[in-house]
Structures are given as structure tokens and as C-alpha cells.
Design a protein around this motif. Structure first.
Motif, PDB file in Angstrom:
ATOM      1  N   ARG A 111       0.858  -1.185   0.000  1.00 12.40           N
ATOM      2  CA  ARG A 111       0.000   0.000   0.000  1.00 12.40           C
ATOM      3  C   ARG A 111       0.892   1.231   0.000  1.00 12.40           C
ATOM      4  NH1 ARG A 111      -3.570   2.474   4.896  1.00 12.40           N
ATOM      5  NH2 ARG A 111      -4.441   4.204   3.706  1.00 12.40           N
ATOM      6  N   LEU A 112       0.772   2.062  -1.034  1.00 16.21           N
ATOM      7  CA  LEU A 112       1.686   3.186  -1.224  1.00 16.21           C
ATOM      8  C   LEU A 112       1.232   4.376  -0.385  1.00 16.21           C
ATOM      9  CD1 LEU A 112       2.039   2.883  -5.097  1.00 16.21           C
ATOM     10  CD2 LEU A 112       3.459   1.846  -3.319  1.00 16.21           C
ATOM     11  N   GLN A 113       2.150   4.884   0.469  1.00 18.28           N
ATOM     12  CA  GLN A 113       1.822   5.985   1.352  1.00 18.28           C
ATOM     13  C   GLN A 113       2.890   7.080   1.366  1.00 18.28           C
ATOM     14  OE1 GLN A 113       0.923   2.788   4.491  1.00 18.28           O
ATOM     15  NE2 GLN A 113      -0.317   4.493   5.221  1.00 18.28           N
ATOM     16  N   ASN A 114       4.103   6.749   0.967  1.00 15.11           N
ATOM     17  CA  ASN A 114       5.198   7.710   1.032  1.00 15.11           C
ATOM     18  C   ASN A 114       5.883   7.773  -0.332  1.00 15.11           C
ATOM     19  OD1 ASN A 114       7.667   9.058   1.482  1.00 15.11           O
ATOM     20  ND2 ASN A 114       7.746   8.383   3.617  1.00 15.11           N
ATOM     21  N   PRO A 115       5.511   8.735  -1.174  1.00 22.20           N
ATOM     22  CA  PRO A 115       6.062   8.789  -2.539  1.00 22.20           C
ATOM     23  C   PRO A 115       7.578   8.906  -2.584  1.00 22.20           C
ATOM     24  CG  PRO A 115       4.178  10.268  -2.307  1.00 22.20           C
ATOM     25  CD  PRO A 115       4.522   9.803  -0.935  1.00 22.20           C
ATOM     26  N   LYS A 116       8.176   9.488  -1.565  1.00 17.81           N
ATOM     27  CA  LYS A 116       9.620   9.688  -1.571  1.00 17.81           C
ATOM     28  C   LYS A 116      10.376   8.427  -1.163  1.00 17.81           C
ATOM     29  CE  LYS A 116      13.291  12.692   0.226  1.00 17.81           C
ATOM     30  NZ  LYS A 116      13.615  13.855   1.115  1.00 17.81           N
ATOM     31  N   ALA A 117       9.931   7.782  -0.100  1.00 16.37           N
ATOM     32  CA  ALA A 117      10.706   6.672   0.468  1.00 16.37           C
ATOM     33  C   ALA A 117      10.226   5.299   0.036  1.00 16.37           C
ATOM     34  CB  ALA A 117      10.691   6.768   2.001  1.00 16.37           C
ATOM     35  N   ASP A 118       8.962   5.161  -0.383  1.00 15.38           N
ATOM     36  CA  ASP A 118       8.444   3.839  -0.745  1.00 15.38           C
ATOM     37  C   ASP A 118       9.215   3.164  -1.884  1.00 15.38           C
ATOM     38  OD1 ASP A 118       6.553   3.710   1.224  1.00 15.38           O
ATOM     39  OD2 ASP A 118       4.851   4.230  -0.060  1.00 15.38           O
ATOM     40  N   PRO A 119       9.489   3.875  -3.002  1.00 16.92           N
ATOM     41  CA  PRO A 119      10.072   3.175  -4.165  1.00 16.92           C
ATOM     42  C   PRO A 119      11.357   2.420  -3.868  1.00 16.92           C
ATOM     43  CG  PRO A 119       9.255   5.326  -4.817  1.00 16.92           C
ATOM     44  CD  PRO A 119       9.164   5.281  -3.317  1.00 16.92           C
TER      45      PRO A 119
END
Length: 634
Positions: free
Chosen positions: A236-244
Motif C-alpha cells: 500500500r503506497l503511502q510515502n512517494p519519496k521513500a516507498d520506491p
């Protein structure tokens, strides 16, 4: 060894991130006792105390010192626990008041298990030892003036010391009348004024016999249970900066057998007057597009995808959207029964769009934790009706997607699934049963889910795997070896008791990240795996598509699970040694197995690899203290 963090090698206080001690470890073995901070109202008519999910604490560690900051009403606490020598710690509690408050007092509460100390010799200061009189607790308690208290039991010793003599209150904990010896050190007695600050320092020492008795593990390869496809994860994507970068690292470095992604429903169709299926993929809401691309990536890796909805649009629910609990503790909103067909269409349109534009046909669909209301709230009967209604709608539109039964917030709410489980009309639309492992770890409760899977002949999925739903508030605790071991110990027990097709980690993103650095949780160091990551990777290294097999342990400190396939002649055994190092004898190994590849993860080893030989269906090895060990047939 020298590269390992100093605090993890020598840490011995078992401090929870909300401020309660559960004991002190010596050579990996826990010498158990419990502590908490207690605020007692006048006459003890109201008692508040530190506990899991009761406050919103912060946690940090610096070397051999751990600090918890927390709050009870208008009282702010800073608790510092320092390892000072083998079996000895110093505890400092500072409290500051932000309001005039009428109180009986503020206390540091210690509780000793009667199973160990019930017949102990008790000593206060320099007085002679005497048998501890438990009847004084039963008769309402008593006070004891002392600066040093000690309890000496046949196999364990406990001592607590303050700087000066103080009146210690022996008082039974409510609801715990039979199993604990409970006493209270006053931090402050009486009412407290705004701006007051108080401080108390205590030293606690423990000692005892180290139980390094060997463990006898017996595998029964003649019985094959349910399929274990392998370890999985939530995306579940919640943090565009750190998730990838976390997702990339996890997908590159461990085998992921199952996955779960979000359907951002409120962003997909916020308004029923607009048909989202008319949009080109480039016109999609950014959250929707990223969620679909995540599903596509997983699908292209041949990983089955579960699609789950959290936040509903306003038009689909009764009342104003409730994203936080009410003062009464009620979460979420019921679905609006007057627009159920429109709800079915909206969700089905999403899944059809995902299939036609991104090539992904979801294996299962669910509302997240609808038993609790995160964020659609349902009764068990409403859940049953949804499965029949939405499941039939999926089928009518040519979707193979089935419904998840449950996807419950915790193992404790198993009764929520019973209406649908016992409804023959719902069965054609249910693909699997799911629950989340945040709470309810007793063997008795976990067995309820295993029984449900057996009764329905459906696969069981742990839709969200982990151990502390509040840990996002104190993320430094993710790097503690206690968290890492407790988490993998639970997964081992889940494998043995529940026999799930997969356990889906919450999450393999930056939320509850198994990695550190890279800006995650404010850590700007290099991105690198933690002990938790190596535990998960080791579990994920289980060969795919094996079946649960019974295995027993003679030692309560060893949790174990086994999977195998007699046709493939492939087997894996997972075990967690929760205590000191000990010898292990594993028997019942099939004759086809001549060697095991063995992997060991602990605070000093990251999937350290060894090879063990098997002779006459057995092997012997040493289990390092507080370690996760996996044997895979060679």
C-alpha cells in the motif's frame, strides 16, 4: 561481531516502547518481571497506567540507554533505562505536571510472577529473610519501609534498590489476584500542581539458573497439511519519496509469493456523476495510477494480487466520513444500503479497468478490517451479504476475482466470519479466509482460524503480518532485536498452528520498513537491511509450494514449524530459540534427506550459512541464543 551495533550486543533490559519492563536477560534468557507507571486517583478509585496502545509514546536508544517519553492525562513522563552490568539496570522516571490534579499518587509498579516467587524468601534492607506472606496481599495489602527489597526463589533472585528508604505499597493488581506479587514505589504522593517536577531512580538486579537444556524436535513427515506458497507482502503506497527504494530492494532481494495492494476507492470515484472508466490511464488520479502500476509490477512477477479498499467515497457510506474514532471509540462508516448496486458497479469497474488497461486480474478483493471499521464498518451479517452481492456482481461481469472472508483487524474477532462461513449461498464467492496478526496470538485463538480453514476447505491468508499496530509512532523500536525476534517467533507459530498459504508482511514499503536509512523515519544514513529484513528474507527463502507438516519441541523456549513435499523430497524447518544457546536434536527426517542448508539470523548473523549432515534420519546442532534458524533440505 565488531560491526554489530554496540547497544544490541550488550542490551539486556527487556523494555517495551510504551515504558513497561518485562524482565532482564542474562545470556539470552529472560528473568521475568513486569513494571509499569501508575497514576492513582484519590482513594485509588481510578487507575491509569502505561500499556500497549493506551498512550502515544516515543522511544529511542543511545548505546546502552533506552528512553521512553509518554503522557497520562496532563502528566508527562520521561523514563530512562540503562544497562549498568550483567543482570543489572538503572531506571529513572521523571514526571512533570501540566495541570493542578487531585491524586492519591504516582507510582512505579513492579510485579513478580508468583509461579517463580510465590514461595520465595523476602528481605527488606538488613532485616532477616522470611517467607513472603501472600495473605497480606489478599487482605488488601500492606506497606513496607525500605530502600532495598529482595526476593530469593529456588531458581531466581530479584532485588530492587532506591537511594533512600521509602514506603512501598504491596497491593494486588485488579484482575490479577492469582498470578502476581505486585508492589508500588511512590514517585509522588498526594495531589500535584501545575509545573511540579518529580524524579525517582531505582536499580534492579536479577540472577538465576540459566536453562540451557537441550531441545528435542520431532518431525512427522508422514502427514501433509495445507499448502504454504511462501512469504508475501503488503504494498500500500503511502510515502512517494521513500516507498520506491524500499519496494525495489525487497522485491530484488527476497522471493515474494503473495501481495496485497490498495484500491484508492475515494480517489477512483469521488462523484457518482462521473464515470472513471472513460479516463485514459494518463488521466487517472495519481494515487489510483500508482496503485494500479504497483499491482501491474507484482503481476508481471507472477505474484498473485489481492486488492483491498480502505477509504470509501462519501456517497457510498452512511453519515459523514469518519476517518478517526469517535469519542466512543467507533471507527469507520457502514455502507449506504440504498446505493449498493452503485457500490458494486464502482468496485467492479475498478477491477475491470485494472484488468483491461494494466493486465491484472485481482485474485481476491476485500474491505480492510471491516470488523473494526478501517474504514468501512460492517457486522458479520452485513459482511455475509456483501460477499454474496458483490461476489455475484463480479461473476456477472466476467471477473474471476473472489472475495476474502474476513480480512479482520485481529485474530481475536474470529466470530465476524461465522455468518458467511456458515452460509452455503456465500461459499461460491469466497476465495480465501484472511485475518491480521496484530493481536490475539494465543494458540487457542489462532486455532480458531485453522479450524475455519479446515471446515471450509479454503486457503488461509495472514493479510497483514506484524506485532504492534502502534509501532509507527516509535519507529526506532523496529531496530530492536526484541521486536525482530518477537515478530519472527509469531510467524513461526502462525505457520505451525494456522498453516496459512502466505503471511503478508505489513509492509514491504517504507511504512513499518524492514530497512533503515534512506530518509526512512528521518534516518538519512545509507539504505540497508535490519535484523527484521534478514528474518523475513530467511522465511521467504522457503522453497515454494510446500505443505505444513507436524513438528514438536520438548523445550518451551523453542518455537518451530515445518513444511515439506514428499513427492518433491523437499523440506524446510524453521525454529526460533527465544532463550539461551542450547543443543538441538532433530529427528523424523525423511531418508531421502542427507544434508540441510542451515541459515541463522540473530543480532550477530545475517542469514549465516552452514551445512549439516543427516544420519539415520536425525541431526544435531547448536541453536545460538535468541536466533531464527532455518533448515532447508539439500
Amino acid at each position: 561481531l565488531f560491526a554489530a551495533p554496540f547497544q544490541h550486543i550488550f542490551a539486556q533490559a527487556e523494555l517495551k516502547p510504551y515504558g513497561n519492563l518485562e524482565g532482564i536477560r542474562i545470556k539470552g534468557q529472560l528473568m521475568p518481571f513486569n513494571t509499569r507507571i501508575v497514576v492513582a486517583g484519590k482513594g485509588w478509585d481510578k487507575i491509569s497506567y502505561t500499556a500497549k496502545e493506551k498512550q502515544r509514546p516515543t522511544f529511542e536508544r543511545k548505546g546502552d540507554e533506552e528512553t521512553v517519553n509518554t503522557q497520562i492525562d496532563s502528566l508527562h513522563f520521561t523514563e530512562t533505562v540503562t544497562d549498568i552490568s550483567k543482570g543489572a539496570i538503572k531506571v529513572t522516571v521523571m514526571v512533570s505536571s501540566h495541570k493542578d490534579t487531585t491524586l492519591e499518587g504516582i507510582y512505579f509498579n513492579v510485579a513478580l510472577p508468583k509461579a517463580i516467587f510465590g514461595n520465595s524468601q523476602f528481605k527488606a534492607d538488613k532485616s532477616s529473610e522470611q517467607s513472603f506472606n501472600q495473605t497480606q496481599l489478599a487482605n488488601g495489602g500492606h506497606t513496607q519501609a525500605a530502600s532495598i527489597l529482595s526476593f530469593v526463589a529456588p531458581k531466581q533472585r530479584f532485588e530492587i534498590k532506591t537511594d533512600s528508604s521509602t514506603q512501598i505499597i504491596f497491593r494486588q493488581k485488579p484482575g490479577k489476584n492469582d498470578d502476581l506479587i505486585s508492589f508500588y514505589y511512590p514517585i509522588h504522593l498526594g495531589s500535584i500542581a501545575n509545573g511540579d517536577v518529580f524524579r525517582e531512580t531505582l536499580e534492579i538486579k536479577v540472577n538465576g539458573d540459566i536453562d540451557n537444556s537441550p531441545a528435542e524436535l520431532k518431525l512427522d513427515a508422514s502427514t501433509q497439511g495445507r499448502l504454504f506458497a511462501g512469504f508475501g507482502g503488503n504494498f500500500r503506497l503511502q510515502n512517494p519519496k521513500a516507498d520506491p527504494e524500499v519496494i525495489d530492494y525487497c522485491l530484488k532481494n527476497m522471493r515474494v509469493a503473495w501481495s496485497r495492494v490498495e484500491m484508492p476507492w475515494s480517489a477512483w470515484q469521488p462523484d457518482t456523476t462521473v464515470d472513471p472508466t472513460n479516463q485514459d490511464t494518463t488521466q487517472l488520479n495519481i494515487r489510483v495510477r500508482k496503485a494500479m502500476l504497483m499491482a501491474q509490477r507484482l503481476n508481471q512477477m507472477n505474484i498473485p494480487v489481492i486488492v483491498t479498499a480502505w477509504f470509501p467515497p462519501q456517497w457510498a457510506v452512511e453519515g459523514d466520513l469518519n476517518m478517526v474514532p469517535t469519542p466512543e471509540g467507533v471507527w469507520g462508516n457502514p455502507l449506504n444500503k440504498s446505493v449498493m448496486t452503485r457500490i458494486y458497479q464502482s468496485i467492479t469497474d475498478y477491477l475491470l479497468y485494472l484488468k483491461s488497461h494494466f493486465g491484472v486480474e485481482a485474485t481476491y478483493f476485500s474491505f480492510n478490517e471491516s470488523d473494526l471499521g478501517i474504514n468501512v464498518r460492517q457486522t458479520g451479517e452485513e459482511h455475509d451479504e456483501l460477499i454474496k452481492g458483490l461476489g455475484a456482481y463480479f461473476a456477472s461481469k466476467g471477473l474471476k476475482t473472489k472475495m476474502l472472508l474476513g480480512d479482520n483487524s485481529d485474530a481475536t474477532t474470529y466470530k465476524f466470519i461465522y455468518p458467511a462461513m456458515n452460509d452455503p449461498q456465500a461459499k461460491p464467492y469466497i476465495g480465501a479466509i484472511s485475518f491480521h496478526s496484530w493481536r490475539g496470538w494465543t494458540s487457542e485463538i489462532l486455532q480458531k482460524w485453522a479450524d475455519a480453514a479446515k471446515q471450509t476447505s479454503l486457503p488461509l491468508i495472514v493479510g497483514e503480518g506484524s506485532i504492534d499496530a502502534a509501532a509507527w509512532g516509535y519507529p526506532a523500536y523496529f531496530q530492536e532485536q526484541s521486536y525482530a525476534l518477537e515478530e519472527i517467533n509469531l510467524y513461526t507459530r502462525l505457520l505451525a498452528i494456522c498453516q496459512p498459504v502466505s503471511i503478508l508482511q505489513w509492509q514491504l514499503t517504507s511504512d513499518y520498513s524492514p530497512l533503515k536509512g534512506g530518509g526512512i523515519f528521518g534516518d538519512d544514513g545509507p539504505l540497508e537491511p535490519t535484523q527484521r529484513f534478514w528474518n523475513l528474507k530467511q522465511l521467504a527463502s522457503t522453497p515454494k509450494d510446500l505443505y505444513a507438516m507436524p513438528i514438536t519441541s520438548s523445550n518451551s523456549e523453542i518455537s518451530c514449524a515445518a513444511v515439506g513435499d514428499n513427492n518433491k523430497q523437499s523440506y524446510a524447518v524453521h525454529l526460533v530459540n527465544n532463550g539461551t544457546e542450547r543443543e538441538v536434536h532433530l529427528s523424523g527426517i525423511p531418508a531421502s534427506v542427507k544434508k540441510f542448508d542451515v541459515y541463522v539470523t540473530n543480532i550477530k548473523s545475517d542469514m549465516k550459512h552452514k551445512t549439516f549432515s543427516v544420519k539415520d534420519g536425525a541431526c544435531d546442532f547448536k541453536a545460538d541464543q535468541r536466533s531464527f534458524i532455518t533448515l532447508i533440505s539439500h
